[in-house]
Design a protein around this motif. Structure first.
Motif: not given
Length: 105
Positions: A60-72, A74-89
C-alpha cells in the motif's frame, strides 16, 4: 486548437483522479485488521491474514508513492501543455496585430 483543449482537460481530470485514488489508498485501513481466531475459525487462517497484513502495509505504501508520482507527472504535463497553448495563442495574436501595419507599409 479545440482538440488540444479537450486533451488538456482530460489530462487534468486524469491527474485529479490519480490524486483521489492515492488519497483513498493512503487512508484505507488494512482489510485484515480486527479478526480473531473465533471470527475466522482457524489459527492458520488468522496467520495468513497477519502475513497479508504485513505485505499489504508495504504494498500500500509503495502503491501510494507511485500514485503520487503519477499524479505529479500528469498534473505537470497538463500545466505545461496549458502554458504552451497560452503562449502560442499570445504569439499568434501579436502576429495578427502586426500584420495590418506591415501590409500598409
Amino acid at each position: 486548437m479545440g482538440d488540444q483543449e479537450a486533451d488538456i482537460e482530460r489530462i487534468k481530470e486524469s491527474a485529479r483522479a490519480l490524486k483521489r485514488i492515492r488519497d483513498t489508498f493512503a487512508e484505507r485501513a488494512n482489510p485484515a485488521d480486527g479478526y480473531a481466531v473465533d471470527d475466522l475459525g482457524s489459527q492458520k487462517i488468522l496467520d495468513a491474514f497477519d502475513k497479508f497484513s504485513s505485505n499489504w502495509k508495504i504494498r500500500r505504501r509503495q502503491l501510494t508513492e507511485e500514485l503520487e508520482r503519477l499524479h505529479g507527472i500528469t498534473k505537470g504535463a497538463a500545466e505545461s501543455y496549458e502554458t504552451l497553448d497560452h503562449e502560442l495563442a499570445e504569439a499568434l495574436r501579436r502576429t495578427d496585430e502586426r500584420q495590418p501595419k506591415e501590409a500598409g507599409k
